[in-house]
Design an enzyme around this catalytic site. Structure first.
Site, PDB file in Angstrom:
ATOM      1  N   GLY A  90       0.811  -1.209   0.000  1.00  0.00           N
ATOM      2  CA  GLY A  90       0.000   0.000   0.000  1.00  0.00           C
ATOM      3  C   GLY A  90       0.843   1.257   0.000  1.00  0.00           C
ATOM      4  N   ASP A 132       4.237  -4.474  -7.440  1.00  0.00           N
ATOM      5  CA  ASP A 132       3.598  -3.279  -6.901  1.00  0.00           C
ATOM      6  C   ASP A 132       4.175  -2.007  -7.509  1.00  0.00           C
ATOM      7  OD1 ASP A 132       5.814  -4.329  -5.139  1.00  0.00           O
ATOM      8  OD2 ASP A 132       5.651  -2.317  -4.303  1.00  0.00           O
ATOM      9  N   ASN A 133       5.205  -2.136  -8.344  1.00  0.00           N
ATOM     10  CA  ASN A 133       5.779  -0.990  -9.045  1.00  0.00           C
ATOM     11  C   ASN A 133       5.452  -1.006 -10.539  1.00  0.00           C
ATOM     12  OD1 ASN A 133       6.978  -0.116  -6.678  1.00  0.00           O
ATOM     13  ND2 ASN A 133       8.948  -1.068  -7.111  1.00  0.00           N
ATOM     14  N   ASP A 192       7.240   4.647 -10.060  1.00  0.00           N
ATOM     15  CA  ASP A 192       8.070   4.452  -8.864  1.00  0.00           C
ATOM     16  C   ASP A 192       9.560   4.462  -9.175  1.00  0.00           C
ATOM     17  OD1 ASP A 192       5.939   4.451  -7.205  1.00  0.00           O
ATOM     18  OD2 ASP A 192       5.899   2.305  -6.832  1.00  0.00           O
TER      19      ASP A 192
END
Length: 509
Positions: free
Chosen positions: A105, A266-267, A276
């Site tokens: 998150g 997550d990137n 990111d």
């Protein structure tokens, strides 16, 4: 306490392009509450403007003069809220370095909201604006060093024509932040149509919450890919679309020599954007196995691995979407077909254009392999090699050849090998018969002279840490025109100086 900057009473009383005229339309905040936590940024003391992109500001309707207002730094440090913004931190999960990490998150990011522009929605996100429920015991801050790097690289990538999040500004503060050493805090304002990631889908799949998974997929389709709604299987079409855009994005990275450094799921942007900026780098002396992140001990994210990791990450996304699409074999077929086809085609087109070829011929893939092998053996600087090549004539006379080829030949350790390659290159050019002027102009338009080398970013950072932000502005001005000859910035096209030999970048920021 976050005071709100009041909205203008009417358009007539607010100057065009003022902060107060930003028109928020917070679509992501309209998703169910499970997708995020609403919370305000944590204020920073004594904030000041470190870097500002007038080009990025113009894209959301802000006048350049707004960056000079005291309120500007307060707003984009998170100290004051614009009327209409609804700050929140989003939840997601992901695979990090190939292992499942569970819930992650926005641990130090606050989404202010979406702004309506002539070109569509643009979300504004503050990175480094304080802790959130997803911070995992961290302070939620970013440091000046990493914030300047992300700011400059985001805008540099945009100018290179590579899909990316953008950066509006960097705001600095003397508040101390402890990393390997004590540094100072900063907030970078990121801009993108959406910050939804592969890991956003993995989160709901891992929890077996198909309703939320479907809601998120519907949100992406309806807001960003409405044409997919007309297909027989919209969720399968979404996966194919993401695979194609991811393939083309990574083809751009490989062609320009960009290394992301941390390609965790997550990137990875669901819209196919570079997302990111952590321990990134641009290739200098060509080495396909180069690792730009000194925390990557296994070389998982080495330069040559990036296309393979993009493919692997899409399998992870496909697995997350299985309940919406069907059997794993179907998912694998979608990913393999879309990713491989689009990557191969896009990279071949980009790389042959860099060599000055007007089209792709049989045998060009083999010639590219020979070219990169040559670059590896000769330790050629990726950017300088292609830029110097852009100036060479296609059919020089024997008498003039040594003189006109000298800027490129001087880069070779073994000039005989370089001469042999140039003969092959010119033979390939001759089959097309394009005149030099047109070909050279086309090559200059796809072979940048300027990239954000680590030493350039480091020099700007060191000045900024001493309170001088002029080099940040100077580097940004140069990188916004990477393909142009800019005599005043010739020093920024140079190879790394001796003092930069030991520079290394980690995940710490």
């Amino acid at each position: 306490m976050n005071a709100r900057l009041p909205a203008a009473p009417s358009p007539a009383r607010a100057p065009l392009g003022a902060l107060e005229t930003l028109c928020f339309d917070n679509r992501f905040a309209q998703l169910p509450a499970a997708f995020y936590t609403r919370l305000a940024p944590r204020p920073l003391p004594a904030v000041s403007l470190v870097g500002f992109s007038a080009n990025a500001a113009a894209s959301i309707g802000l006048a350049a003069e707004e960056g000079l207002r005291a309120e500007f730094a307060e707003v984009f440090a998170g100290n004051r809220l614009l009327t209409g913004s609804e700050p929140l931190a989003a939840v997601y999960s992901g695979h990090q370095f190939g292992s499942w990490s569970g819930q992650l998150g926005d641990g130090r990011a606050h989404l202010l909201g979406g702004v309506r522009t002539a070109d569509g929605m643009v979300e504004l996100q503050l990175k480094g604006a304080g802790p959130t429920p997803y911070s995992r015991f961290s302070d939620g801050r970013a440091v000046l060093r990493s914030s300047i790097r992300e700011f400059l690289c985001s805008e540099a990538m945009h100018a290179l024509g590579i899909p990316t999040t953008r950066a509006l500004c960097v705001i600095g503060s003397p508040e101390p932040v402890i990393r390997e050493t004590v540094e100072t805090a900063a907030v970078v304002t990121r801009m993108a149509p959406s910050f939804v990631r592969f890991g956003s889908f993995e989160h709901w799949s891992a929890l077996d919450r198909e309703a939320e998974l479907r809601t998120l997929a519907d949100y992406i389709i309806d807001e960003f890919r409405p044409q997919l709604r007309e297909t027989p299987e919209p969720y399968a079409a979404l996966l194919a679309d993401v695979a194609a855009r991811t393939a083309e994005l990574i083809a751009h990275w490989q062609a320009v020599g960009f290394m992301h450094g941390v390609m965790n799921t997550d990137n990875m942007s669901i819209l196919g954007l570079t997302l990111d900026y952590g321990p990134f780098g641009f290739m200098e002396a060509y080495n396909a196995s180069h690792i730009c992140n000194h925390s990557d001990h296994s070389g998982r994210y080495a330069f040559r691995m990036q296309p393979r990791i993009g493919h692997w990450n899409l399998y992870a996304l496909g697995d997350a979407l299985q309940s919406l699409i069907g059997h794993p074999d179907k998912i694998r077929e979608i990913v393999d077909r879309s990713y491989v086809e689009h990557y191969d085609r896009k990279f071949l087109a980009l790389a042959t254009a860099k060599l000055g070829f007007a089209g792709v011929e049989a045998g060009d893939a083999d010639f590219l392999g020979e070219t990169y092998g040559l670059m590896q053996r000769q330790h050629l600087d990726h950017t300088q090699f292609f830029r110097a090549l852009s100036a060479l004539p296609g059919n020089p006379s024997r008498e003039s050849r040594a003189h006109c080829d000298a800027p490129l030949r001087d880069q070779f350790i073994d000039r005989d090998e370089g001469d042999a390659w140039l003969l092959s290159w010119r033979a390939r050019l001759a089959r097309e018969g394009r005149d030099d002027a047109r070909r050279q102009a086309a090559m200059r338009a796809c072979n940048p002279k300027y990239i954000l080398r680590n030493w350039i970013a480091e020099a700007a950072i060191r000045k900024a840490q001493a309170g001088d932000f002029s080099e940040v502005a100077r580097v940004l001005a140069c990188l916004q025109r990477p393909f142009d000859e800019q005599a005043e910035f010739d020093d920024l096209a140079a190879l790394p100086p001796d003092w930069a030999a030991g520079l290394s970048i980690s995940c710490s920021s």
